[in-house]
Design a protein around this motif. Structure first.
Motif, short mmCIF file in Angstrom:
data_model
loop_
_atom_site.label_atom_id
_atom_site.label_comp_id
_atom_site.label_asym_id
_atom_site.label_seq_id
_atom_site.Cartn_x
_atom_site.Cartn_y
_atom_site.Cartn_z
N CYS A 179 29.50 -30.88 26.10
CA CYS A 179 28.09 -30.49 26.03
C CYS A 179 27.75 -29.46 27.10
N LYS A 180 28.26 -29.66 28.31
CA LYS A 180 28.00 -28.69 29.39
C LYS A 180 28.60 -27.34 29.08
N ILE A 181 29.81 -27.33 28.55
CA ILE A 181 30.47 -26.06 28.20
C ILE A 181 29.72 -25.35 27.08
N LEU A 182 29.35 -26.09 26.05
CA LEU A 182 28.65 -25.49 24.92
C LEU A 182 27.26 -24.99 25.31
N GLU A 183 26.64 -25.65 26.27
CA GLU A 183 25.33 -25.21 26.74
C GLU A 183 25.42 -23.82 27.37
N VAL A 184 26.49 -23.58 28.13
CA VAL A 184 26.70 -22.26 28.72
C VAL A 184 26.89 -21.21 27.63
N PHE A 185 27.70 -21.51 26.62
CA PHE A 185 27.89 -20.58 25.51
C PHE A 185 26.58 -20.31 24.77
N TYR A 186 25.79 -21.33 24.60
CA TYR A 186 24.50 -21.16 23.92
C TYR A 186 23.60 -20.22 24.72
N ASP A 187 23.51 -20.43 26.03
CA ASP A 187 22.66 -19.59 26.87
C ASP A 187 23.12 -18.14 26.86
N VAL A 188 24.43 -17.93 26.95
CA VAL A 188 24.97 -16.57 26.94
C VAL A 188 24.71 -15.91 25.59
N THR A 189 24.86 -16.65 24.52
CA THR A 189 24.61 -16.11 23.19
C THR A 189 23.15 -15.69 23.03
N CYS A 190 22.25 -16.50 23.54
CA CYS A 190 20.82 -16.16 23.46
C CYS A 190 20.53 -14.88 24.23
N VAL A 191 21.08 -14.75 25.43
CA VAL A 191 20.85 -13.55 26.24
C VAL A 191 21.47 -12.34 25.55
N PHE A 192 22.66 -12.48 25.06
CA PHE A 192 23.34 -11.37 24.42
C PHE A 192 22.62 -10.94 23.14
N SER A 193 22.04 -11.92 22.37
CA SER A 193 21.31 -11.60 21.15
C SER A 193 20.05 -10.83 21.49
N ASN A 194 19.20 -11.26 22.54
CA ASN A 194 17.99 -10.50 22.93
C ASN A 194 18.34 -9.11 23.37
N PHE A 195 19.63 -8.93 24.13
CA PHE A 195 20.11 -7.64 24.60
C PHE A 195 20.45 -6.74 23.41
N VAL A 196 21.11 -7.31 22.38
CA VAL A 196 21.48 -6.53 21.19
C VAL A 196 20.22 -6.08 20.46
N GLN A 197 19.24 -6.95 20.37
CA GLN A 197 18.00 -6.59 19.70
C GLN A 197 17.29 -5.44 20.43
N THR A 198 17.35 -5.44 21.74
CA THR A 198 16.75 -4.36 22.52
C THR A 198 17.46 -3.04 22.24
N ILE A 199 18.77 -3.07 22.21
CA ILE A 199 19.54 -1.86 21.92
C ILE A 199 19.23 -1.34 20.52
N LEU A 200 19.19 -2.23 19.54
CA LEU A 200 18.88 -1.81 18.17
C LEU A 200 17.48 -1.21 18.07
N SER A 201 16.55 -1.83 18.74
CA SER A 201 15.18 -1.33 18.74
C SER A 201 15.11 0.07 19.35
N ASN A 202 15.79 0.26 20.47
CA ASN A 202 15.79 1.58 21.11
C ASN A 202 16.50 2.62 20.26
N LEU A 203 17.57 2.24 19.59
CA LEU A 203 18.24 3.17 18.69
C LEU A 203 17.35 3.58 17.52
N ARG A 204 16.61 2.64 16.99
CA ARG A 204 15.68 2.97 15.89
C ARG A 204 14.60 3.93 16.37
N LEU A 205 14.07 3.70 17.58
CA LEU A 205 13.07 4.61 18.13
C LEU A 205 13.65 6.01 18.34
N LEU A 206 14.86 6.07 18.86
CA LEU A 206 15.52 7.35 19.07
C LEU A 206 15.74 8.08 17.75
N PHE A 207 16.17 7.37 16.73
CA PHE A 207 16.38 7.98 15.42
C PHE A 207 15.06 8.48 14.84
#
Length: 131
Positions: free
Chosen positions: A39-67
């Motif tokens: 559970c402790k190990i999976l919690e770390v993976f979950y937190d990292v996945t959430c951060v990485f998903s918000n980061f990817v969404q920011t990049i996609l949003s900025n790319l759409r604005l640039l386009f």
């Protein structure tokens, strides 16, 4: 689900002692420790996945604005070129730009920005000149 099983560990252990059909599914103390570690190990993976998903969404949003900005500049540049000079059919760059403007105007309300990108890919793949 593992967190909830840890929360209800004592109930599940009691149920394993009372119900013969459930006894084969009852966990030992070592298995419960492994569940807690997992559970402790999976919690770390979950937190990292959430951060990485918000980061990817920011990049996609900025790319759409640039386009979108690119499309606006392309439209303003191509319309000012068409107004300031006569489009010559002998010049392949001007005629293809004019043809692109005509095709874009024909689309009317169903215009999609990705059409500019598709047009660019088509044009760049047909030209094999060196700069």
């Amino acid at each position: 689900m593992l967190e909830y099983s840890l929360y209800h560990k004592y109930v599940l252990d009691y149920w394993g002692q009372q119900d013969k059909d459930y006894q084969i599914f009852a966990l030992s103390n070592e298995e419960w420790r492994n569940v807690a570690i997992l559970c402790k190990i999976l919690e770390v993976f979950y937190d990292v996945t959430c951060v990485f998903s918000n980061f990817v969404q920011t990049i996609l949003s900025n790319l759409r604005l640039l386009f979108d900005e690119y499309v606006k500049k392309l439209k303003s540049t191509s319309s000012s070129l068409a107004r300031s000079s006569n489009v010559s059919n002998n010049d392949p760059v001007d005629s293809s730009l004019h043809q692109h403007n005509v095709n874009s105007a024909d689309l009317g309300g169903d215009y999609d920005e990705s059409d500019d990108y598709k047009w660019y890919l088509n044009e760049s793949s047909t030209k094999s000149e060196k700069s």
